[in-house]
Motif scaffolding. Structure first.
Motif, PDB file in Angstrom:
ATOM      1  N   THR A  75       0.895  -1.136  -0.019  1.00 16.56           N
ATOM      2  CA  THR A  75       0.029  -0.180  -0.021  1.00 16.56           C
ATOM      3  C   THR A  75       0.762   1.150  -0.097  1.00 16.56           C
ATOM      4  OG1 THR A  75       0.043  -0.013   2.238  1.00 16.56           O
ATOM      5  CG2 THR A  75      -1.859  -0.996   1.284  1.00 16.56           C
ATOM      6  N   SER A  76       0.356   2.426  -0.502  1.00 10.93           N
ATOM      7  CA  SER A  76       1.114   3.717  -0.608  1.00 10.93           C
ATOM      8  C   SER A  76       0.647   4.386   0.774  1.00 10.93           C
ATOM      9  CB  SER A  76       0.555   4.342  -1.698  1.00 10.93           C
ATOM     10  OG  SER A  76       0.889   3.966  -2.919  1.00 10.93           O
ATOM     11  N   SER A  77       1.441   3.898   1.838  1.00 12.33           N
ATOM     12  CA  SER A  77       1.123   4.333   3.029  1.00 12.33           C
ATOM     13  C   SER A  77       2.283   5.332   3.632  1.00 12.33           C
ATOM     14  CB  SER A  77       0.940   3.441   4.337  1.00 12.33           C
ATOM     15  OG  SER A  77       2.395   2.728   4.371  1.00 12.33           O
ATOM     16  N   THR A  78       2.337   6.367   4.594  1.00  9.12           N
ATOM     17  CA  THR A  78       3.129   6.862   5.144  1.00  9.12           C
ATOM     18  C   THR A  78       3.960   6.257   6.258  1.00  9.12           C
ATOM     19  OG1 THR A  78       1.533   8.277   6.399  1.00  9.12           O
ATOM     20  CG2 THR A  78       2.119   9.257   4.056  1.00  9.12           C
ATOM     21  N   ASP A  79       3.802   5.014   6.406  1.00  8.42           N
ATOM     22  CA  ASP A  79       4.172   4.383   7.649  1.00  8.42           C
ATOM     23  C   ASP A  79       5.701   4.338   7.261  1.00  8.42           C
ATOM     24  OD1 ASP A  79       5.038   2.713   9.526  1.00  8.42           O
ATOM     25  OD2 ASP A  79       3.963   1.034   8.906  1.00  8.42           O
ATOM     26  N   GLU A  80       6.450   4.638   8.406  1.00 12.23           N
ATOM     27  CA  GLU A  80       7.899   4.724   8.468  1.00 12.23           C
ATOM     28  C   GLU A  80       8.336   3.273   7.918  1.00 12.23           C
ATOM     29  OE1 GLU A  80       8.895   4.193  13.063  1.00 12.23           O
ATOM     30  OE2 GLU A  80       9.511   6.014  11.948  1.00 12.23           O
ATOM     31  N   ASN A  81       7.734   2.195   8.212  1.00 11.20           N
ATOM     32  CA  ASN A  81       8.468   0.782   8.045  1.00 11.20           C
ATOM     33  C   ASN A  81       7.858   0.698   6.510  1.00 11.20           C
ATOM     34  OD1 ASN A  81       9.383   0.513  10.527  1.00 11.20           O
ATOM     35  ND2 ASN A  81       7.435  -0.060  11.288  1.00 11.20           N
ATOM     36  N   SER A  82       7.219   1.599   5.892  1.00  9.50           N
ATOM     37  CA  SER A  82       7.170   1.256   4.611  1.00  9.50           C
ATOM     38  C   SER A  82       7.998   1.479   3.515  1.00  9.50           C
ATOM     39  CB  SER A  82       5.664   1.799   4.015  1.00  9.50           C
ATOM     40  OG  SER A  82       5.328   1.937   2.602  1.00  9.50           O
ATOM     41  N   VAL A  83       9.012   0.494   3.365  1.00  5.55           N
ATOM     42  CA  VAL A  83      10.317   0.869   2.714  1.00  5.55           C
ATOM     43  C   VAL A  83      10.342  -0.195   1.557  1.00  5.55           C
ATOM     44  CG1 VAL A  83      11.470   2.035   4.675  1.00  5.55           C
ATOM     45  CG2 VAL A  83      11.785  -0.318   4.164  1.00  5.55           C
ATOM     46  N   ILE A  84      11.236  -0.074   0.533  1.00  2.00           N
ATOM     47  CA  ILE A  84      11.451  -0.862  -0.584  1.00  2.00           C
ATOM     48  C   ILE A  84      12.683  -1.736   0.048  1.00  2.00           C
ATOM     49  CG2 ILE A  84      12.101  -1.027  -3.010  1.00  2.00           C
ATOM     50  CD1 ILE A  84      10.635   1.548  -3.646  1.00  2.00           C
ATOM     51  N   VAL A  85      12.751  -2.843  -0.335  1.00  2.70           N
ATOM     52  CA  VAL A  85      13.580  -3.689  -0.020  1.00  2.70           C
ATOM     53  C   VAL A  85      14.298  -4.441  -1.116  1.00  2.70           C
ATOM     54  CG1 VAL A  85      14.824  -5.697   1.579  1.00  2.70           C
ATOM     55  CG2 VAL A  85      12.891  -4.331   2.550  1.00  2.70           C
ATOM     56  N   LEU A  86      15.629  -4.161  -1.445  1.00  2.00           N
ATOM     57  CA  LEU A  86      16.555  -4.830  -2.429  1.00  2.00           C
ATOM     58  C   LEU A  86      17.167  -5.986  -1.757  1.00  2.00           C
ATOM     59  CD1 LEU A  86      17.896  -1.698  -4.218  1.00  2.00           C
ATOM     60  CD2 LEU A  86      15.650  -2.860  -4.990  1.00  2.00           C
ATOM     61  N   ALA A  87      17.196  -7.221  -2.583  1.00  2.00           N
ATOM     62  CA  ALA A  87      17.887  -8.406  -1.852  1.00  2.00           C
ATOM     63  C   ALA A  87      18.598  -9.020  -3.081  1.00  2.00           C
ATOM     64  CB  ALA A  87      16.938  -9.323  -1.034  1.00  2.00           C
ATOM     65  N   GLY A  88      19.827  -9.560  -2.730  1.00  2.00           N
ATOM     66  CA  GLY A  88      20.436 -10.245  -3.714  1.00  2.00           C
ATOM     67  C   GLY A  88      22.007 -10.139  -3.744  1.00  2.00           C
ATOM     68  N   ASP A  89      22.527 -10.164  -4.788  1.00  2.00           N
ATOM     69  CA  ASP A  89      24.141 -10.313  -4.737  1.00  2.00           C
ATOM     70  C   ASP A  89      24.495  -8.830  -4.445  1.00  2.00           C
ATOM     71  OD1 ASP A  89      26.776 -11.646  -5.684  1.00  2.00           O
ATOM     72  OD2 ASP A  89      27.037  -9.516  -6.713  1.00  2.00           O
ATOM     73  N   MET A  90      25.687  -8.573  -3.567  1.00  2.00           N
ATOM     74  CA  MET A  90      26.022  -7.395  -3.169  1.00  2.00           C
ATOM     75  C   MET A  90      26.234  -6.412  -4.324  1.00  2.00           C
ATOM     76  SD  MET A  90      26.945  -5.233  -0.872  1.00  2.00           S
ATOM     77  CE  MET A  90      27.480  -6.282   0.767  1.00  2.00           C
ATOM     78  N   ALA A  91      27.019  -6.730  -5.375  1.00  2.00           N
ATOM     79  CA  ALA A  91      27.225  -5.901  -6.563  1.00  2.00           C
ATOM     80  C   ALA A  91      25.950  -5.564  -7.094  1.00  2.00           C
ATOM     81  CB  ALA A  91      28.223  -6.400  -7.507  1.00  2.00           C
ATOM     82  N   VAL A 149      22.855  -5.335  -5.555  1.00  3.68           N
ATOM     83  CA  VAL A 149      22.027  -4.582  -4.712  1.00  3.68           C
ATOM     84  C   VAL A 149      22.691  -2.999  -4.858  1.00  3.68           C
ATOM     85  CG1 VAL A 149      21.589  -4.057  -2.251  1.00  3.68           C
ATOM     86  CG2 VAL A 149      21.388  -6.398  -3.329  1.00  3.68           C
ATOM     87  N   ARG A 150      24.067  -2.914  -5.118  1.00  5.04           N
ATOM     88  CA  ARG A 150      24.776  -1.911  -5.081  1.00  5.04           C
ATOM     89  C   ARG A 150      24.362  -0.962  -6.156  1.00  5.04           C
ATOM     90  NH1 ARG A 150      30.061  -3.179  -4.105  1.00  5.04           N
ATOM     91  NH2 ARG A 150      29.621  -3.004  -1.911  1.00  5.04           N
ATOM     92  N   ALA A 151      24.319  -1.712  -7.188  1.00  8.79           N
ATOM     93  CA  ALA A 151      23.915  -1.123  -8.629  1.00  8.79           C
ATOM     94  C   ALA A 151      22.438  -0.618  -8.613  1.00  8.79           C
ATOM     95  CB  ALA A 151      24.078  -1.841  -9.655  1.00  8.79           C
ATOM     96  N   ALA A 152      21.590  -1.479  -7.807  1.00 10.45           N
ATOM     97  CA  ALA A 152      20.151  -1.460  -7.914  1.00 10.45           C
ATOM     98  C   ALA A 152      19.557  -0.010  -7.271  1.00 10.45           C
ATOM     99  CB  ALA A 152      19.347  -2.681  -7.447  1.00 10.45           C
ATOM    100  N   ARG A 153      20.539   0.439  -6.265  1.00  9.94           N
ATOM    101  CA  ARG A 153      20.083   1.410  -5.437  1.00  9.94           C
ATOM    102  C   ARG A 153      20.011   2.806  -6.347  1.00  9.94           C
ATOM    103  NH1 ARG A 153      24.896   1.517  -1.120  1.00  9.94           N
ATOM    104  NH2 ARG A 153      26.028   1.629  -3.084  1.00  9.94           N
ATOM    105  N   GLU A 154      21.120   2.950  -7.199  1.00  8.04           N
ATOM    106  CA  GLU A 154      21.106   4.015  -8.017  1.00  8.04           C
ATOM    107  C   GLU A 154      19.948   3.867  -9.372  1.00  8.04           C
ATOM    108  OE1 GLU A 154      24.858   6.099  -8.768  1.00  8.04           O
ATOM    109  OE2 GLU A 154      25.800   4.361  -7.955  1.00  8.04           O
ATOM    110  N   ARG A 155      19.782   2.728  -9.625  1.00  8.71           N
ATOM    111  CA  ARG A 155      18.873   2.523 -10.833  1.00  8.71           C
ATOM    112  C   ARG A 155      17.460   2.739 -10.246  1.00  8.71           C
ATOM    113  NH1 ARG A 155      21.473  -3.438 -12.835  1.00  8.71           N
ATOM    114  NH2 ARG A 155      22.889  -2.537 -14.194  1.00  8.71           N
TER     115      ARG A 155
END
Length: 852
Positions: free
Chosen positions: A395-411, A413-419
């Motif tokens: 849901t599009s809530s304003t809850d502070e726990n409502s975050v996107i989580v990226l999981a996978g290989d370190m490299a 995940v690091r690239a996906a942050r900027e993508r």
């Protein structure tokens, strides 16, 4: 003019003909004639540029040196095809000729596609090759007899032209030299043909083993080498290596790659490196983003804001579930990708060792629906492109726990942050919003069952709706989406709102003394006890009865296609409720575990027998409201009291008072029985989330054992053990019989205390050798035994080393506390001892008796 024998790569006419026969069918005379006409045109074009070689065995001039043209009957044609050599051989001695012209292998003019137009072939980078015998390729038994002596087996390898080393594409001489070397090493013959956007290499030989070996050598010979790094848990190294190095050796052989582990496989190395990279802002090369080149009057300000976002993305911390190491894979592109995928498959769910949480400051919640796409289609596409798992809150809530989580290989995940920043900028530039006022009671109809209407709107227009919460007084709805379709989305939204008519039925008048506090209990009763009756009314009128779930609401909404139909359903529902009598209810504090207890059911039956025949008594669990989970509503329908309300105020008050007194008497009796039936206890333990894996155990084994030990006697009262509840992720909730709760709590406290003590102890490394023939048994299928070792308290690493060929032993390395390392060593040595005591006998059983 250049001559035919100067071509650095032989034009394999027989192989081309065989390929066409396989596609067209050797018995199709019309297709063969068309093939001959196209080959004639091709030969004529080549003859204009190349002189034919002189040979005593050359065919008549009318055939232009082509065996296909010398045979105009099916049998002769096939024999000629089978007799023609299909090989790249050392070039014959050449006579002095004019300067050789360079040949472009990618030129459709020099190497036109023969036969009917074909779709682009499937690239080798989606399948290794097409393995088949030549006889299967031609589809003729006579063909097999013709070629069995020379080329019994063949295998084709298709490579996209863009994936071939550029210098080989530009210089046919070097391509021919590279292929001759492959043919020499594998004792095979290799021909090459060109199709649209790809090169096809046909490897032929006398044995399947030689052909497969040659096919594996083609890619490394013609494709550039690349190096790829894959991050895996340090504990998974033994799974990749396998017993005696068998797994990694087989993987390297299958993919024609070289796989290396870091020389010093210290568990903290990779984690420290990644942490350092995160702190210094080191990242993978920035992905291309068109939004960065956008030109506008405010370009400088936009660029500055964009730079801030990318810098913010680089500072997002990356966590690791456990220490990791980097595996380096070197080889041809396709083989490297195959090896990477197989490694990740072997590691399994443990592969996602790195995680990053993207807050709403970096990716606003208003954009979450666009990131997910229709039924999560877009987020799945991004996962495939980026190589990471992406969790977007529902849901599009304003809850502070409502975050996107990226999981996978370190490299990755690091690239996906900027993508993700790229995606945000693209969405912000391409979307707009508009508000529309719609009656509050119609807001829920814009959503549809399970969000069906919202999904339909997204699919048709790419737009989403922001609908105020039910307890929000706002009536405006916001439509967000692409500028080009925002108008269409507004029209669809209004049409959906106007497509239904709503009638309302207030439940308060049906409650004793018009007590509004009883209306939510009445609504719960209708939803649970009278669900079948309401469904029958809905079905008869094609309407929907929406009973309120919110305890603050007292109104039932009836939805139909017309207002008349809605009012008809309202009248029928009102008659159904009135026919039962006046509604009375009281709530008693009974734990949910006892609501369905046999003693409670017996007490309800006793109360029912004591009431007049026209009255009704029942209980309704109020679990729908978490605040009332341990309360039970005792309800009563009294037709006599309802009749009294129509005779005046005083008769009504007297009847209601009498009914309430009777209800209280029965409710107190039920409560007393519930208390005697079971003594329920609730205990909340503080247990850090990191310790939960020890409480849970491998595949939940430890938690199951705790539950079984505490609930050994069974019985009607369930035992509940919930990790991460009721209020914090660092808590464990235990509910059930007091005696059982005590047993479970003591066992969990012991685990928590042991984990805390282990964290204070120093870490040691213990190494010892075991027989290499037992290493696979220690690792277990899919690493199951290693996983169990890692789930024990105080263990940081368990690794079975890679045995060198012929080695009798392998090294086992354990990192953890002294007591944990000692315990794991004891378990491994005991398992090896048991294996040594076992005897394996192999019996030869005739094939015809194998199933008897």
């Amino acid at each position: 003019m250049a001559s035919y024998d100067q071509l650095p790569v032989a034009i394999d006419e027989a192989a081309l003909g065989v390929d066409l026969l396989a596609q067209l069918g050797a018995d199709d005379d019309a297709a063969l004639q068309q093939m001959l006409r196209e080959i004639s045109a091709h030969e004529a074009e080549l003859a204009a540029n190349y002189a034919m070689p002189s040979s005593s065995s050359a065919p008549p001039a009318a055939s232009v040196g082509n065996p296909l043209l010398a045979a105009h009957h099916d049998d002769d044609l096939i024999n000629a095809l089978m007799a023609s050599p299909a090989a790249i051989a050392e070039p014959a001695k050449k006579k002095p000729t004019k300067k050789q012209e360079k040949i472009d292998l990618a030129s459709a003019e020099a190497f036109p596609t023969l036969g009917a137009p074909q779709a682009a072939p499937k690239s080798v980078f989606s399948s290794w090759s097409n393995r088949t015998t030549l006889a299967q390729t031609t589809g003729k038994s006579t063909a097999n007899a013709s070629v069995s002596a020379a080329h019994k087996f063949s295998e084709s390898v298709t490579v996209d032209v863009d994936d071939v080393v550029p210098v080989l594409v530009a210089n046919p001489d070097q391509m021919s030299k590279a292929l001759r070397e492959v043919a020499r090493k594998s004792e095979t013959t290799i021909s090459m043909t060109k199709r649209t956007g790809a090169l096809v290499f046909m490897v032929s030989g006398k044995t399947r083993a030689k052909v497969e070996a040659g096919a594996k050598l083609v890619l490394p010979a013609v494709c550039p080498k690349i190096t790829l790094s894959v991050t895996i848990p340090a504990s998974a190294r033994g799974l990749i290596v396998g017993s005696g190095g068998a797994t990694i050796k087989g993987l390297q052989d299958r993919t024609a790659t070289k796989i290396d582990f870091p020389r010093a496989a210290r568990a903290g190395d990779a984690a420290a490196s990644d942490e350092s990279a995160a702190d210094t802002g080191a990242t993978s090369p920035e992905p291309e983003a068109a939004v960065r080149d956008d030109e506008s009057d405010d370009s400088d300000a936009d660029d500055e804001e964009t730079d801030v976002l990318y810098a913010l993305a680089r500072r997002v911390p990356i966590e690791e579930d456990e220490p990791s190491i980097a595996v380096t894979i070197t080889g041809a592109k396709h083989g490297v990708h195959l090896a990477r995928d197989e490694i990740l498959s072997i590691v399994g769910p443990r592969a996602a060792v790195a995680k990053a949480k993207i807050g709403t400051d970096l990716f606003p919640t208003t954009l979450y629906p666009f990131l997910r796409g229709v039924r999560n289609a877009r987020v799945h596409d991004l996962e495939a492109q980026w190589g990471v798992k992406i969790h977007v809150p529902p849901t599009s809530s304003t809850d502070e726990n409502s975050v996107i989580v990226l999981a996978g290989d370190m490299a990755d995940v690091r690239a996906a942050r900027e993508r993700l920043v790229d995606v945000r900028l693209q969405l912000e530039q391409s979307t707009t919003s508009a508000d529309v006022t719609i009656e509050k009671r119609k807001h829920r109809f814009l959503v549809g069952a399970d969000g069906a209407h919202l999904a339909e709107l997204m699919e048709k227009t790419g737009c989403v709706l922001d609908i105020p919460a039910a307890n929000d007084a706002l009536t405006s709805v916001t439509v967000r989406g692409p500028s080009a379709t925002i108008g269409e989305a507004l029209a669809l939204t209004l049409a959906k709102a106007n497509a239904v008519s709503v009638a309302e039925l207030d439940l308060v008048p049906h409650c004793a003394g018009r007590d509004a506090s009883l209306a939510p209990i009445l609504a719960r009763y209708l939803a649970v006890k009278d669900r079948a009756q309401l469904a029958a009314i809905e079905s008869a009128h094609g309407a929907e009865i929406m009973v309120p779930r919110d305890t603050a609401s007292t109104v039932v909404e009836i939805v139909a296609k017309s207002l008349d139909a809605a009012n008809n359903v309202k009248a029928q529902l009102q008659a159904h409720i009135s026919g039962k009598g006046l509604f009375l209810a009281t709530v008693v504090p009974i734990p949910s575990e006892v609501h369905r207890h046999g003693a409670v059911k017996a007490a309800i039956a006793t109360a029912r027998d004591a009431l007049p025949e026209s009255a009704e008594i029942a209980t309704v669990s109020l679990k729908a409201d978490s605040d009332l989970a341990d309360e039970l509503a005792v309800v009563m329908w009294d037709p006599v009291a309802l009749a009294a309300t129509k005779k005046g105020k005083k008769p009504a008050q007297a009847a209601i008072a009498a009914a309430n007194a009777a209800l209280k008497t029965h409710a107190d009796a039920i409560l007393a029985v519930a208390k005697d039936a079971a003594e329920i206890a609730v205990e909340v333990l503080e247990a850090p989330r990191a310790v939960h894996k020890y409480i849970l155990g491998a595949k939940g084994a430890s938690l199951k054992a705790i539950h079984a030990a505490a609930h050994a006697a069974g019985g009607e009262v369930p035992l509940t053990i919930a990790l991460g509840k009721p209020e914090s992720a660092d808590q464990v909730l235990i509910r059930g019989l007091k005696s059982e709760v005590k047993v479970a709590a003591n066992k969990i406290k012991a685990i928590v205390n042991a984990a805390a003590a282990a964290a204070e102890q120093p870490t040691i490394t213990k190494e010892f050798d075991i027989s290499s023939k037992y290493s696979a048994h220690i690792i277990g299928k899919g690493g199951v035994h290693m996983a169990r070792f890692m789930d024990q308290i105080g263990v940081q690493k368990v690794e079975v080393g890679n045995a060198t060929p012929g080695a009798a032993t392998v090294k086992v390395t354990i990192q953890g506390t002294a007591s944990a390392a000692k315990d794991i060593e004891k378990q491994i040595r005991e398992k090896v001892a048991n294996l040594e005591d076992q005897t394996t006998t192999t019996l030869a059983v005739p094939a015809d008796r194998a199933n008897t």
